[in-house]
Design a protein around this motif. Structure first.
Motif, PDB file in Angstrom:
ATOM      1  N   SER A 131      10.256 -19.016  31.792  1.00  0.00           N
ATOM      2  CA  SER A 131      11.165 -18.391  30.834  1.00  0.00           C
ATOM      3  C   SER A 131      12.304 -17.706  31.581  1.00  0.00           C
ATOM      4  O   SER A 131      12.072 -16.988  32.566  1.00  0.00           O
ATOM      5  CB  SER A 131      10.405 -17.364  29.989  1.00  0.00           C
ATOM      6  OG  SER A 131      11.250 -16.759  29.036  1.00  0.00           O
ATOM      7  N   ASP A 132      13.521 -17.974  31.127  1.00  0.00           N
ATOM      8  CA  ASP A 132      14.714 -17.265  31.601  1.00  0.00           C
ATOM      9  C   ASP A 132      15.032 -17.483  33.080  1.00  0.00           C
ATOM     10  O   ASP A 132      15.536 -16.575  33.747  1.00  0.00           O
ATOM     11  CB  ASP A 132      14.606 -15.768  31.304  1.00  0.00           C
ATOM     12  CG  ASP A 132      14.491 -15.495  29.811  1.00  0.00           C
ATOM     13  OD1 ASP A 132      15.212 -16.145  29.044  1.00  0.00           O
ATOM     14  OD2 ASP A 132      13.658 -14.647  29.419  1.00  0.00           O
ATOM     15  N   ASN A 152      11.434 -24.796  30.389  1.00  0.00           N
ATOM     16  CA  ASN A 152      12.049 -23.516  30.735  1.00  0.00           C
ATOM     17  C   ASN A 152      12.745 -22.985  29.494  1.00  0.00           C
ATOM     18  O   ASN A 152      13.581 -23.674  28.903  1.00  0.00           O
ATOM     19  CB  ASN A 152      13.060 -23.679  31.875  1.00  0.00           C
ATOM     20  CG  ASN A 152      13.730 -22.364  32.247  1.00  0.00           C
ATOM     21  OD1 ASN A 152      13.072 -21.351  32.441  1.00  0.00           O
ATOM     22  ND2 ASN A 152      15.057 -22.378  32.356  1.00  0.00           N
ATOM     23  N   GLN A 153      12.370 -21.781  29.092  1.00  0.00           N
ATOM     24  CA  GLN A 153      12.992 -21.166  27.922  1.00  0.00           C
ATOM     25  C   GLN A 153      14.268 -20.433  28.328  1.00  0.00           C
ATOM     26  O   GLN A 153      14.325 -19.787  29.370  1.00  0.00           O
ATOM     27  CB  GLN A 153      12.040 -20.176  27.262  1.00  0.00           C
ATOM     28  CG  GLN A 153      10.964 -20.808  26.411  1.00  0.00           C
ATOM     29  CD  GLN A 153      10.256 -19.770  25.557  1.00  0.00           C
ATOM     30  OE1 GLN A 153      10.216 -18.587  25.886  1.00  0.00           O
ATOM     31  NE2 GLN A 153       9.670 -20.217  24.464  1.00  0.00           N
ATOM     32  N   VAL A 154      15.275 -20.538  27.474  1.00  0.00           N
ATOM     33  CA  VAL A 154      16.557 -19.870  27.718  1.00  0.00           C
ATOM     34  C   VAL A 154      16.853 -18.957  26.536  1.00  0.00           C
ATOM     35  O   VAL A 154      16.768 -19.376  25.382  1.00  0.00           O
ATOM     36  CB  VAL A 154      17.696 -20.897  27.881  1.00  0.00           C
ATOM     37  CG1 VAL A 154      19.028 -20.191  28.096  1.00  0.00           C
ATOM     38  CG2 VAL A 154      17.398 -21.840  29.051  1.00  0.00           C
ATOM     39  N   ASN A 155      17.199 -17.715  26.836  1.00  0.00           N
ATOM     40  CA  ASN A 155      17.514 -16.753  25.789  1.00  0.00           C
ATOM     41  C   ASN A 155      18.983 -16.914  25.397  1.00  0.00           C
ATOM     42  O   ASN A 155      19.881 -16.614  26.180  1.00  0.00           O
ATOM     43  CB  ASN A 155      17.247 -15.327  26.287  1.00  0.00           C
ATOM     44  CG  ASN A 155      17.300 -14.309  25.157  1.00  0.00           C
ATOM     45  OD1 ASN A 155      18.012 -14.505  24.167  1.00  0.00           O
ATOM     46  ND2 ASN A 155      16.559 -13.233  25.299  1.00  0.00           N
ATOM     47  N   HIS A 180      14.887 -19.232  22.951  1.00  0.00           N
ATOM     48  CA  HIS A 180      14.077 -18.149  22.387  1.00  0.00           C
ATOM     49  C   HIS A 180      14.962 -16.926  22.178  1.00  0.00           C
ATOM     50  O   HIS A 180      16.083 -16.855  22.680  1.00  0.00           O
ATOM     51  CB  HIS A 180      12.892 -17.819  23.315  1.00  0.00           C
ATOM     52  CG  HIS A 180      13.273 -17.008  24.521  1.00  0.00           C
ATOM     53  ND1 HIS A 180      13.212 -15.635  24.552  1.00  0.00           N
ATOM     54  CD2 HIS A 180      13.736 -17.387  25.745  1.00  0.00           C
ATOM     55  CE1 HIS A 180      13.599 -15.195  25.731  1.00  0.00           C
ATOM     56  NE2 HIS A 180      13.928 -16.242  26.479  1.00  0.00           N
ATOM     57  N   ASN A 181      14.431 -15.967  21.430  1.00  0.00           N
ATOM     58  CA  ASN A 181      15.166 -14.714  21.241  1.00  0.00           C
ATOM     59  C   ASN A 181      14.244 -13.515  21.451  1.00  0.00           C
ATOM     60  O   ASN A 181      14.406 -12.469  20.827  1.00  0.00           O
ATOM     61  CB  ASN A 181      15.811 -14.655  19.846  1.00  0.00           C
ATOM     62  CG  ASN A 181      14.797 -14.731  18.725  1.00  0.00           C
ATOM     63  OD1 ASN A 181      13.632 -15.063  18.962  1.00  0.00           O
ATOM     64  ND2 ASN A 181      15.217 -14.428  17.504  1.00  0.00           N
ATOM     65  N   ASP A 182      13.256 -13.672  22.341  1.00  0.00           N
ATOM     66  CA  ASP A 182      12.349 -12.562  22.654  1.00  0.00           C
ATOM     67  C   ASP A 182      13.077 -11.496  23.464  1.00  0.00           C
ATOM     68  O   ASP A 182      13.902 -11.821  24.330  1.00  0.00           O
ATOM     69  CB  ASP A 182      11.154 -13.070  23.482  1.00  0.00           C
ATOM     70  CG  ASP A 182      10.301 -14.061  22.710  1.00  0.00           C
ATOM     71  OD1 ASP A 182      10.036 -13.802  21.522  1.00  0.00           O
ATOM     72  OD2 ASP A 182       9.902 -15.090  23.295  1.00  0.00           O
ATOM     73  N   PRO A 183      12.770 -10.233  23.225  1.00  0.00           N
ATOM     74  CA  PRO A 183      13.361  -9.181  24.062  1.00  0.00           C
ATOM     75  C   PRO A 183      12.775  -9.238  25.465  1.00  0.00           C
ATOM     76  O   PRO A 183      11.720  -9.845  25.695  1.00  0.00           O
ATOM     77  CB  PRO A 183      12.935  -7.886  23.346  1.00  0.00           C
ATOM     78  CG  PRO A 183      11.706  -8.255  22.585  1.00  0.00           C
ATOM     79  CD  PRO A 183      11.881  -9.687  22.187  1.00  0.00           C
ATOM     80  N   LYS A 184      13.435  -8.603  26.418  1.00  0.00           N
ATOM     81  CA  LYS A 184      12.920  -8.595  27.788  1.00  0.00           C
ATOM     82  C   LYS A 184      11.552  -7.933  27.858  1.00  0.00           C
ATOM     83  O   LYS A 184      10.695  -8.326  28.654  1.00  0.00           O
ATOM     84  CB  LYS A 184      13.912  -7.867  28.714  1.00  0.00           C
ATOM     85  CG  LYS A 184      15.168  -8.676  29.003  1.00  0.00           C
ATOM     86  CD  LYS A 184      16.021  -8.013  30.061  1.00  0.00           C
ATOM     87  CE  LYS A 184      17.224  -8.882  30.413  1.00  0.00           C
ATOM     88  NZ  LYS A 184      18.070  -8.267  31.461  1.00  0.00           N
ATOM     89  N   GLU A 185      11.354  -6.902  27.050  1.00  0.00           N
ATOM     90  CA  GLU A 185      10.043  -6.261  26.960  1.00  0.00           C
ATOM     91  C   GLU A 185       9.588  -6.324  25.500  1.00  0.00           C
ATOM     92  O   GLU A 185      10.055  -5.556  24.675  1.00  0.00           O
ATOM     93  CB  GLU A 185      10.109  -4.804  27.422  1.00  0.00           C
ATOM     94  CG  GLU A 185      10.049  -4.631  28.924  1.00  0.00           C
ATOM     95  CD  GLU A 185       9.844  -3.185  29.326  1.00  0.00           C
ATOM     96  OE1 GLU A 185       8.790  -2.869  29.894  1.00  0.00           O
ATOM     97  OE2 GLU A 185      10.739  -2.358  29.061  1.00  0.00           O
ATOM     98  N   LEU A 186       8.673  -7.239  25.219  1.00  0.00           N
ATOM     99  CA  LEU A 186       8.167  -7.356  23.857  1.00  0.00           C
ATOM    100  C   LEU A 186       7.236  -6.200  23.531  1.00  0.00           C
ATOM    101  O   LEU A 186       7.139  -5.756  22.390  1.00  0.00           O
ATOM    102  CB  LEU A 186       7.433  -8.694  23.694  1.00  0.00           C
ATOM    103  CG  LEU A 186       7.074  -9.134  22.280  1.00  0.00           C
ATOM    104  CD1 LEU A 186       8.315  -9.152  21.384  1.00  0.00           C
ATOM    105  CD2 LEU A 186       6.415 -10.503  22.294  1.00  0.00           C
TER     106      LEU A 186
END
Length: 240
Positions: A131-132, A152-155, A180-186
């Motif tokens: 990820s990222d 590989n996920q890209v924000n 994805h749109n996950d925050p850096k700290e979920l």
């Protein structure tokens, strides 16, 4: 759903589970000696029927909260046990944020990736992803790794368009690029402790440290629809 809403969703899920669990257990908890809490709501997770397993894809994204790579095995084992499967089809890892603000490096990723590789070799995971990672770091990981990243996920909040160099490299190496749109700290330590304090009476929330959070999805392959999804997490008591 944006990153803020996702973080709220996680907090809400944890709080509901802890509140329901503690209401059933009542005061039968020795807060002084307890090191592990097994908090689960039986009806919240639907085990997969073995006869349907071939028709389903079980994927997960693992958010490492504490810097402890062996936690990956615990996360995968617990997910398999909860869902009633022998292996997960894919796992994407989101390493813990680097506290001093330096850039992510291959050396930082290597212990986590090695744990994932061991799980692939032991047939607990079929495919593993990242990820990222930018093109440079993804290439470094690909060249070093024994088990290559399959995705590989890209924000897209940080880059509205896929970087051309990353797209070209991924195509060349047959790596799937996902968004994805996950925050850096979920889930951060302070947020978890706040939820814990609100959910369980007389708990010393400051002694509990979250280790990881796993988000899983069970997808019907032929229809591309999500049959079930949820979160599993682990925390440890770190009393001085």
């Amino acid at each position: 759903m944006n990153s803020y809403e996702l973080a709220l969703q996680v907090r809400d899920c944890i709080q509901k589970t802890l509140t329901e669990w503690s209401s059933k257990i009542g005061q039968d908890i020795n807060q002084e000696t307890l090191e592990v809490l097994e908090c689960s709501v039986a009806q919240a997770i639907e085990k997969i029927n073995p006869e349907e397993r071939d028709e389903l894809k079980v994927s997960a994204k693992l958010f490492i909260v504490g810097s402890n790579s062996p936690s990956i095995r615990d996360a995968v084992d617990l997910a398999c046990s909860a869902l009633g499967v022998a292996q997960l089809d894919s796992v994407i890892i989101a390493p813990p944020p680097i506290e001093d603000g330096t850039n992510l490096s291959l050396a930082y990723l290597q212990p986590y990736w090695q744990e994932l590789e061991n799980l692939v070799q032991n047939k607990k995971i079929v495919a593993i992803g990242t990820s990222d990672l930018d093109k440079t770091l993804l290439e470094q990981l690909y060249l070093w790794a024994q088990v290559k990243p399959s995705s590989n996920q890209v924000n897209l909040a940080s880059c509205c368009v896929m970087p051309p160099d990353l797209t070209a490299f991924a195509k060349q190496r047959d790596i799937q690029l996902l968004t994805h749109n996950d925050p850096k700290e979920l889930l951060c330590e302070a947020s978890f402790q706040e939820v814990l304090q609100d959910s369980i009476q007389n708990v010393k929330a400051s002694e509990w440290i979250p280790l990881w959070l796993l988000r899983y999805s069970v997808i019907v392959k032929s229809r591309g629809i999500i049959k079930s999804k949820g979160y599993i997490m682990q925390a440890k008591r770190n009393a001085s």
